[in-house]
Design an enzyme around this catalytic site. Structure first.
Site, PDB file in Angstrom:
ATOM      1  N   GLU A 189       3.256  -5.399  14.657  1.00  0.00           N
ATOM      2  CA  GLU A 189       4.317  -6.148  13.970  1.00  0.00           C
ATOM      3  C   GLU A 189       4.381  -6.099  12.461  1.00  0.00           C
ATOM      4  O   GLU A 189       5.523  -7.256  11.684  1.00  0.00           O
ATOM      5  CB  GLU A 189       4.976  -7.113  14.955  1.00  0.00           C
ATOM      6  CG  GLU A 189       5.041  -7.489  16.415  1.00  0.00           C
ATOM      7  CD  GLU A 189       6.574  -6.186  16.438  1.00  0.00           C
ATOM      8  OE1 GLU A 189       7.650  -6.753  16.087  1.00  0.00           O
ATOM      9  OE2 GLU A 189       6.322  -4.859  17.435  1.00  0.00           O
ATOM     10  N   TRP A 238      28.630  -7.350  11.318  1.00  0.00           N
ATOM     11  CA  TRP A 238      27.061  -7.875  11.863  1.00  0.00           C
ATOM     12  C   TRP A 238      26.603  -8.980  10.232  1.00  0.00           C
ATOM     13  O   TRP A 238      26.060  -9.765  10.797  1.00  0.00           O
ATOM     14  CB  TRP A 238      25.596  -6.587  11.769  1.00  0.00           C
ATOM     15  CG  TRP A 238      26.079  -6.063  10.170  1.00  0.00           C
ATOM     16  CD1 TRP A 238      26.745  -4.656   9.519  1.00  0.00           C
ATOM     17  CD2 TRP A 238      25.314  -6.158   8.603  1.00  0.00           C
ATOM     18  NE1 TRP A 238      26.548  -3.648   8.522  1.00  0.00           N
ATOM     19  CE2 TRP A 238      25.718  -5.299   7.783  1.00  0.00           C
ATOM     20  CE3 TRP A 238      24.086  -7.665   8.586  1.00  0.00           C
ATOM     21  CZ2 TRP A 238      25.350  -5.380   6.246  1.00  0.00           C
ATOM     22  CZ3 TRP A 238      24.015  -7.029   6.788  1.00  0.00           C
ATOM     23  CH2 TRP A 238      24.313  -6.402   6.217  1.00  0.00           C
ATOM     24  N   TRP A 271       5.748  -4.176  11.007  1.00  0.00           N
ATOM     25  CA  TRP A 271       7.614  -3.969  10.808  1.00  0.00           C
ATOM     26  C   TRP A 271       8.154  -4.684   9.860  1.00  0.00           C
ATOM     27  O   TRP A 271       9.496  -3.887   8.715  1.00  0.00           O
ATOM     28  CB  TRP A 271       8.038  -4.154  12.398  1.00  0.00           C
ATOM     29  CG  TRP A 271       9.111  -3.973  12.536  1.00  0.00           C
ATOM     30  CD1 TRP A 271      10.393  -5.300  12.200  1.00  0.00           C
ATOM     31  CD2 TRP A 271      10.350  -2.766  12.667  1.00  0.00           C
ATOM     32  NE1 TRP A 271      11.181  -5.047  12.139  1.00  0.00           N
ATOM     33  CE2 TRP A 271      11.237  -3.539  12.864  1.00  0.00           C
ATOM     34  CE3 TRP A 271       9.991  -1.470  13.153  1.00  0.00           C
ATOM     35  CZ2 TRP A 271      12.442  -2.742  13.022  1.00  0.00           C
ATOM     36  CZ3 TRP A 271      11.207  -0.699  13.031  1.00  0.00           C
ATOM     37  CH2 TRP A 271      12.361  -1.148  13.108  1.00  0.00           C
ATOM     38  N   ASN A 320      12.248 -12.649  20.156  1.00  0.00           N
ATOM     39  CA  ASN A 320      12.702 -11.312  19.149  1.00  0.00           C
ATOM     40  C   ASN A 320      13.212 -11.005  19.999  1.00  0.00           C
ATOM     41  O   ASN A 320      14.941 -10.379  19.657  1.00  0.00           O
ATOM     42  CB  ASN A 320      11.367 -11.019  19.028  1.00  0.00           C
ATOM     43  CG  ASN A 320      11.665  -9.547  18.186  1.00  0.00           C
ATOM     44  OD1 ASN A 320      12.121  -9.867  16.672  1.00  0.00           O
ATOM     45  ND2 ASN A 320      11.499  -8.260  18.082  1.00  0.00           N
TER      46      ASN A 320
END
Length: 456
Positions: free
Chosen positions: A278, A363, A281, A345
Site C-alpha cells: 500500500e 468522476w 501504491w 478504502n
C-alpha cells in the site's frame, strides 16, 4: 552575528526524520521555523474543509513541540514566493532548507524561490523526505514513467532499500531576534458557523505524538490481521495512517522500516508485505502525478475525453453526497466520510463506482467532494484513485468492472456491523428503496463505456 537557518515546513509537520530540519541542526546556528499558508499563488489547489481542520491541529502540535525544544514556529500567510524570501531577509538567514514537493505548481514555486535566494547569496537545499523514491528515479527500460502498478512495484524492488529514518530533534536552538508571525486562530481553519467538526474531534488527534502512537499500536496489535481483515468494512485491521502520511506527521521511511522490524514470519510476514504494498501504491500515485500534474482535472487516458457524460443531475449528486441513495453500503460510507473525515478504502471504491457508473456523474465531481471532506485528502492519491475507478487513469480498473454494492456488502460486511453503525435504517423491516436500479444503470454504464472503447 550568527546567520540563522530558515526551515520551511510544508507537508512534513514532524521533528523526526525531517531532513530539512536535520540540515539546519547540522549547521549549528539558530533556527527559524516557518510555515506559510499559501492560498494566493496561481494554480495552487486550496485544501478542503476537513483538511483545514486537521492542519490547524497539526500546526498547533508542531508549535508546541518546537517550543518545548527551544524554538518558535512562525506562521505567515501569503504567496510563498514572496513570504519565504521576505522572512529570510528579515532574519538575515544564511541558509534556507525545505523538503521537496512534487506537484507541478509547487515545483515551479520552489524553483523560483531557490533561484531568488541563491541570487541573494543564501545557501538553499531541498531534500527527499515524503516519498521513498524520487519520481524521476523509477522508469521503464525505455526511460519512460510507469503507467501500470505491477511493473512499477517490481522496478521499485530492484532499487536500493529506503534509507533508515533520522532521529528526532531533541533540541532546536531558537532565534533571539524578533520575527512577526500570525496567530493560528486568526487563520480561521476551524469551522465555526456552523461547527461541523464534532465527529472529527471524536475520531482524531492531529500531531506527531498521536501519529507515532498509532503507528506503534497498529504494528503491535493489528498488523498480523491486516491481510485477513483489511477488506472488512468494519474491521479494525486498517492502519488509519493515511492522514499522518498526508500531513507528514510520519514519514514513509518511518512506516517502512518500523513495519520491516515487525514483519516476523508466516501470516505476519504476509500481512506486512501486503501493508508495504500500500505504501508502494501511494508512491505510484505520486509518480504518476509528478508526470501528469493536472491529474485532478484532466483524464490521464485522453481517449476518455470522449466519454458521453450526460448533463450532471444535481439532485442525484446531492443525494449521493448526503448518503441518501437508498443503497446501504454507499450511504454508510458517505456518512462515515462526513462524520470522521475518512472512509474505508474498499468502501471508497464502492461509493465512487456508484457515482460514476450507476449515476453516470463525471468522476471530477466525486473527487472534489472527497477533497473537501477527507482529512487525508492527498493531491496525488485522491484524483489518482478516482481516475482508477473511472477507468480513465493509470493502471485503471477495467471498464466493465462496476462494483455491486450489495455483493460487496455480503462479502465484506456479512454481519452488517458497518451498516449497523452508519446506516442502521437498512436493517429494519422497511429499508429505503434504491434511487436507481443497479442492474439497469450498470448496463447503461457499459453501453457508454463501449462508445469510448470502440472510438465513439
Amino acid at each position: 552575528m550568527p546567520s540563522p537557518s530558515l526551515v520551511w515546513f510544508r507537508d512534513d509537520l514532524r521533528l523526526t526524520d525531517n531532513p530539512a530540519l536535520r540540515a539546519a541542526l547540522d549547521r549549528d546556528e539558530p533556527i527559524v521555523a516557518l510555515y506559510v499558508l499559501d492560498e494566493e499563488s496561481d494554480g495552487v489547489r486550496l485544501i478542503g474543509g476537513a483538511a483545514r481542520w486537521w492542519l490547524h491541529g497539526s500546526l498547533a502540535s508542531l508549535a508546541e513541540r518546537l517550543e518545548e525544544r527551544g524554538s518558535t514556529l512562525v506562521l505567515r500567510r501569503g504567496k510563498a514566493a514572496e513570504v519565504v524570501p521576505a522572512v529570510a531577509a528579515e532574519v538575515h538567514a544564511g541558509a534556507v532548507f525545505w523538503n521537496r514537493r512534487y506537484g507541478g505548481v509547487e515545483r515551479e514555486i520552489d524553483a523560483g524561490i531557490k533561484e531568488k535566494l541563491r541570487n541573494d547569496g543564501v545557501t538553499v537545499a531541498s531534500f527527499a523526505a515524503n516519498l521513498l523514491y524520487e519520481p524521476w528515479t523509477v522508469r521503464t527500460q525505455a526511460d519512460k514513467p510507469y503507467g501500470v502498478y505491477s511493473p512499477f512495484a517490481r522496478a521499485v524492488q530492484k532499487h536500493p532499500a529506503p534509507r533508515p529514518p533520522m532521529p528526532e530533534a531533541r533540541k532546536v536552538p531558537g532565534f533571539d531576534g524578533r520575527v512577526d508571525g500570525d496567530d493560528l486562530g486568526a487563520w480561521d481553519l476551524l469551522p465555526t458557523k456552523p461547527d461541523w467538526a464534532g465527529g472529527l474531534r471524536e475520531t482524531w488527534e492531529p500531531g506527531e505524538p498521536a501519529a507515532k502512537a498509532r503507528l506503534k499500536e497498529f504494528l503491535d496489535e493489528d498488523l498480523g490481521d491486516y491481510s485477513t481483515y483489511r477488506d472488512e468494512f468494519a474491521g479494525g485491521a486498517t492502519s488509519n495512517l493515511s492522514p499522518r502520511l498526508r500531513w507528514g506527521e510520519l514519514s514513509p521511511y518511518q512506516v517502512w522500516h518500523d513495519t520491516i522490524e515487525h514483519r516476523g514470519s508466516g501470516e505476519h510476514a504476509k500481512s506486512a508485505g501486503g501493508f508495504l504494498s500500500e505504501l508502494v501504491w501511494r508512491e505510484f500515485a505520486w509518480h504518476v502525478t509528478y508526470h501528469s500534474p493536472d491529474i485532478a482535472t484532466v483524464n490521464w487516458r485522453r481517449n476518455f475525453d470522449a466519454f458521453p457524460w450526460p448533463k450532471v443531475n444535481r439532485a442525484h449528486l446531492e443525494t449521493w453526497q448526503q448518503g441518501k441513495t437508498g443503497v446501504a453500503v454507499v450511504d454508510a460510507g458517505m456518512r462515515q466520510l462526513w462524520h470522521t473525515g475518512v472512509m474505508h478504502n474498499r468502501v471508497r471504491m464502492v461509493t465512487a463506482s456508484f457515482l460514476i457508473k450507476n449515476l453516470l456523474i463525471d468522476w471530477r465531481h466525486g473527487e472534489q467532494w472527497f477533497w473537501d471532506c477527507l482529512v487525508d485528502a492527498d493531491a496525488a492519491s485522491n484524483p489518482f484513485n478516482w481516475q482508477w475507478v473511472a477507468g480513465s487513469g493509470a493502471d485503471a480498473a477495467p471498464y466493465f468492472r462496476v462494483f455491486n454494492p450489495e455483493t460487496q456488502r455480503k462479502k465484506f460486511d456479512s454481519h452488517d456491523r458497518y451498516v449497523r453503525e452508519w446506516a442502521p435504517e437498512y436493517l429494519g423491516e422497511n429499508p429505503p428503496e434504491p434511487m436507481v436500479d443497479l442492474g439497469e444503470t450498470r448496463k447503461r454504464a457499459l453501453d457508454a463505456y463501449a462508445q469510448v472503447r470502440h472510438g465513439g
